[in-house]
Design an enzyme around this catalytic site. Structure first.
Site, PDB file in Angstrom:
ATOM      1  N   GLY A 120      41.698  24.342  38.801  1.00  0.00           N
ATOM      2  CA  GLY A 120      42.156  24.423  40.187  1.00  0.00           C
ATOM      3  C   GLY A 120      41.602  25.670  40.859  1.00  0.00           C
ATOM      4  O   GLY A 120      41.871  26.778  40.411  1.00  0.00           O
ATOM      5  N   GLY A 123      42.224  28.335  47.210  1.00  0.00           N
ATOM      6  CA  GLY A 123      41.729  29.115  48.340  1.00  0.00           C
ATOM      7  C   GLY A 123      40.279  28.803  48.651  1.00  0.00           C
ATOM      8  O   GLY A 123      39.504  28.398  47.774  1.00  0.00           O
ATOM      9  N   ARG A 157      42.615  24.979  58.056  1.00  0.00           N
ATOM     10  CA  ARG A 157      41.360  24.573  58.683  1.00  0.00           C
ATOM     11  C   ARG A 157      40.246  24.428  57.649  1.00  0.00           C
ATOM     12  O   ARG A 157      39.192  23.876  57.940  1.00  0.00           O
ATOM     13  CB  ARG A 157      40.947  25.609  59.736  1.00  0.00           C
ATOM     14  CG  ARG A 157      41.844  25.625  60.955  1.00  0.00           C
ATOM     15  CD  ARG A 157      41.400  26.686  61.939  1.00  0.00           C
ATOM     16  NE  ARG A 157      41.499  28.023  61.386  1.00  0.00           N
ATOM     17  CZ  ARG A 157      42.002  29.075  62.043  1.00  0.00           C
ATOM     18  NH1 ARG A 157      42.440  28.925  63.269  1.00  0.00           N
ATOM     19  NH2 ARG A 157      42.051  30.257  61.490  1.00  0.00           N
ATOM     20  N   ALA A 194      46.516  40.073  49.822  1.00  0.00           N
ATOM     21  CA  ALA A 194      47.836  40.161  50.456  1.00  0.00           C
ATOM     22  C   ALA A 194      48.625  38.880  50.230  1.00  0.00           C
ATOM     23  O   ALA A 194      49.841  38.920  49.976  1.00  0.00           O
ATOM     24  CB  ALA A 194      47.683  40.441  51.951  1.00  0.00           C
ATOM     25  N   ALA A 195      47.954  37.724  50.275  1.00  0.00           N
ATOM     26  CA  ALA A 195      48.627  36.450  50.031  1.00  0.00           C
ATOM     27  C   ALA A 195      49.068  36.340  48.573  1.00  0.00           C
ATOM     28  O   ALA A 195      50.135  35.798  48.278  1.00  0.00           O
ATOM     29  CB  ALA A 195      47.708  35.287  50.402  1.00  0.00           C
ATOM     30  N   HIS A 217      39.446  39.178  40.772  1.00  0.00           N
ATOM     31  CA  HIS A 217      39.695  40.523  41.244  1.00  0.00           C
ATOM     32  C   HIS A 217      41.040  40.930  40.650  1.00  0.00           C
ATOM     33  O   HIS A 217      41.957  40.117  40.574  1.00  0.00           O
ATOM     34  CB  HIS A 217      39.742  40.475  42.767  1.00  0.00           C
ATOM     35  CG  HIS A 217      40.011  41.761  43.445  1.00  0.00           C
ATOM     36  ND1 HIS A 217      39.589  42.977  42.970  1.00  0.00           N
ATOM     37  CD2 HIS A 217      40.674  42.030  44.599  1.00  0.00           C
ATOM     38  CE1 HIS A 217      39.966  43.924  43.815  1.00  0.00           C
ATOM     39  NE2 HIS A 217      40.626  43.370  44.797  1.00  0.00           N
ATOM     40  N   ASP A 287      36.825  48.386  41.499  1.00  0.00           N
ATOM     41  CA  ASP A 287      36.413  47.406  42.503  1.00  0.00           C
ATOM     42  C   ASP A 287      36.978  47.730  43.882  1.00  0.00           C
ATOM     43  O   ASP A 287      36.240  47.787  44.867  1.00  0.00           O
ATOM     44  CB  ASP A 287      36.851  46.012  42.076  1.00  0.00           C
ATOM     45  CG  ASP A 287      36.341  44.940  43.019  1.00  0.00           C
ATOM     46  OD1 ASP A 287      35.155  44.605  42.922  1.00  0.00           O
ATOM     47  OD2 ASP A 287      37.119  44.466  43.865  1.00  0.00           O
ATOM     48  N   GLU A 468      25.817  45.919  42.850  1.00  0.00           N
ATOM     49  CA  GLU A 468      26.427  45.149  43.937  1.00  0.00           C
ATOM     50  C   GLU A 468      25.937  45.618  45.298  1.00  0.00           C
ATOM     51  O   GLU A 468      25.852  44.830  46.248  1.00  0.00           O
ATOM     52  CB  GLU A 468      27.951  45.251  43.854  1.00  0.00           C
ATOM     53  CG  GLU A 468      28.545  44.446  42.719  1.00  0.00           C
ATOM     54  CD  GLU A 468      30.061  44.401  42.799  1.00  0.00           C
ATOM     55  OE1 GLU A 468      30.592  44.400  43.928  1.00  0.00           O
ATOM     56  OE2 GLU A 468      30.707  44.378  41.748  1.00  0.00           O
TER      57      GLU A 468
END
Length: 568
Positions: A120, A123, A157, A194-195, A217, A287, A468
């Site tokens: 799964g 996001g 959306r 934050a979510a 992360h 990070d 990076e």
């Protein structure tokens, strides 16, 4: 730091908006020069001056350099895998262990993902599109029947974008977030930090017993630790950060012994050329800190500072933009990527080297000053709390209006950038400006030294301070501009850049540039240490492992965040 907007695999991924699922590779062209890295590097520390009235010392530029103990040995992280081949490498005298990637390993993915029937991907932001499509395509090539399913909140959306990428409700690869979590054996939680902080309890409650939680992360661990909590004991937790370029992985809990092979399989499936080990705690510290440092926040502050200086000193605005943003994101990054930091310095004329040294000497400690503060704010949880609270201010609450992040791209510098890019010849990497290069390399070396002193592994240090930047973020910013990245990367990075970029801008303006203008003598010990630092050899080893990545950013590719598309 993929098919849509990001490319990092470590169960801790930073937002890297890339354009392709499979990177184009070419030989890095490193010159073997291990003899360049001598053992004469002077071990120095910064000692703040005493505060007395007779002292003319008002900043870290005046600090005395004194002898310090040699660098504390960095602990090596070993791991066991029953599926992939593990290799030992030496980075600046420290042994580390890696797993190489490659399409020739895709046939091992069914073994790595044993007993996993559904993955799964939760996001569809800076990470979801790239990871979901890479996983789906790699598993298809491996002839695996594992389902990769996107989970989104009702009314999102992003449903339309996921459908356009080939995921659908009809074939069972797109659905409601909570149903997807409940039905998945491996849950890749790629919603915003934050979510995650606001919804982790509901996420945990919907997961199957003994299922595996994947994070790109380590932010969530930092948030839990700040409250004295940890992950539920019946959930295996791992992280991948850095596909497309190299990746790191961490296993925080392993309920049934599968987590390491699943993490490595995840990294290989995302396309990482090699994967190194870290811990979830070390990853989130380096990070979150790195994206506030040289990966985004600091470079944003540096170019704003230098653009303003060059214009004030009589340079045209277009040329000032070229000598700041185009220089750093173009020729400097390309040179570091393919030949290393020393090649930037060695390519300069004698007069150019003097300008580089003046900028490097004046900028190193002011940059380290802000980097040090930033790292400790991340390590203590202060910066993590700041991100969570900022996310909650995006909506109306307590009778106060909503304060979402605004865009930064309408100011003078970024409008100049639009004009410069519009007429830039194809393949133009911009000029090599010695002073700009000196400031940028000083920032890079200060970040490397700070992470080294904080005990991070060389693989992680190089990843978060160099790879990076020059192989992922800077090429993208060369194509679209620094302001575009600041406006369209992850929420955590966007917040961090807005908060810390002004700090780098101000300290360089107030200390570094003042010292240069005052004719402060160059700190020759700093220059000597830069030229002899063992990190150059470690970078060369990493470059040989990871072929340099050409990032393709098509002019018509749409990387704009959905909410910004709506507003415009």
């Amino acid at each position: 730091m993929a098919a849509a907007t990001s490319f990092r695999a470590q169960l801790s991924i930073s937002p890297l908006p890339l354009a392709e699922t499979k990177p184009k590779l070419f030989n890095p062209g490193f010159v073997s020069s291990s003899s360049l890295y001598s053992s004469t590097r002077k071990s120095l520390i910064l000692r703040a001056p005493t505060n007395n009235a007779s002292s003319n010392c008002r900043s870290s530029l005046c600090a005395k350099m004194v002898s310090s103990p040699s660098i504390t040995p960095i602990t090596s992280l070993d791991f066991d895998t029953s599926v992939f081949k593990k290799e030992k490498i030496s980075l600046a005298g420290h042994d580390e262990y890696i797993v190489r990637g490659g399409r020739d390993l895709f046939h091992l993915l069914p073994d790595a993902f044993k007993d996993i029937k559904q993955i799964g991907v939760i996001g569809w932001g800076s990470q979801g599109p790239a990871q979901a499509q890479n996983l789906r395509d790699s598993l298809a090539e491996a002839k695996s029947d594992i389902v990769v399913k996107i989970g989104l909140r009702k009314g999102s959306r992003s449903f339309a974008e996921a459908r356009a990428a080939g995921f659908s409700e009809e074939n069972g690869t797109l659905g409601d977030i909570w149903e997807t979590i409940a039905g998945s054996d491996l849950v890749l939680l790629l919603i915003s930090d934050a979510a995650q902080a606001d919804n982790y309890e509901k996420v945990f409650s919907h997961m199957k017993p003994n299922s595996i939680l994947g994070l790109s992360h380590g932010f969530l661990l930092g948030h839990l630790q700040s409250m004295g909590l940890d992950f539920p004991k019946n959930i295996s937790g791992k992280e991948i950060n850095g596909a497309g370029i190299n990746a790191s992985f961490a296993v925080h809990q392993d309920v049934d012994g599968r987590a390491t092979d699943v993490a490595l399989g995840w990294s290989v499936a995302l396309g990482s050329p090699f994967t190194f080990a870290t811990t979830l705690e070390q990853e989130y510290k380096s990070d979150i800190f790195g994206e506030r440092g040289i990966l985004l926040g600091a470079v944003h502050g540096v170019v704003e500072c230098l653009f303003r200086r060059y214009v004030e000193n009589g340079m045209s605005k277009d040329l000032a933009y070229k000598n700041t943003v185009e220089c750093i994101t173009g020729i400097v990054s390309k040179t570091i990527s393919t030949k290393g930091m020393l090649a930037v310095y060695n390519s300069l004329s004698e007069d150019g080297k003097k300008q580089f040294e003046a900028a490097y000497s004046a900028s190193y400690y002011p940059c380290m000053d802000i980097l040090y503060e930033c790292y400790e704010d991340v390590a203590t949880g202060s910066e993590i709390c700041s991100v969570v609270l900022a996310g909650r201010r995006f909506q109306e609450k307590e009778g106060l209006p909503a304060f979402p992040m605004g865009k930064i791209d309408q100011t003078r510098m970024w409008k100049v950038g639009e004009r410069v890019r519009a007429v830039r010849p194809k393949g133009d990497l911009g000029p090599l400006h010695p002073f700009t290069a000196g400031v940028f390399v000083a920032l890079m070396m200060a970040q490397i030294e700070l992470l080294r002193k904080k005990g991070h592994l060389y693989s992680e240090i190089i990843n978060e301070s160099l790879i990076e930047a020059v192989d992922s973020l800077n090429p993208f910013m060369h194509a679209r501009g620094v302001s575009f990245m600041v406006d369209n990367c992850s929420t955590t990075a966007r917040l961090g850049s807005r908060k810390w970029a002004p700090r780098f801008d101000y300290i360089l303006t107030q200390q570094a540039l003042v010292a240069v203008d005052a004719g402060t003598p160059i700190n020759q010990d700093l220059i000597s240490n830069f030229l002899s630092d063992p990190v150059h050899g470690a970078i060369e080893v990493c470059a040989q492992l990871r072929p340099t990545v050409d990032i393709s950013v098509p002019p018509d590719a749409d990387f704009v965040r959905p909410e910004l598309r709506q507003s415009s």
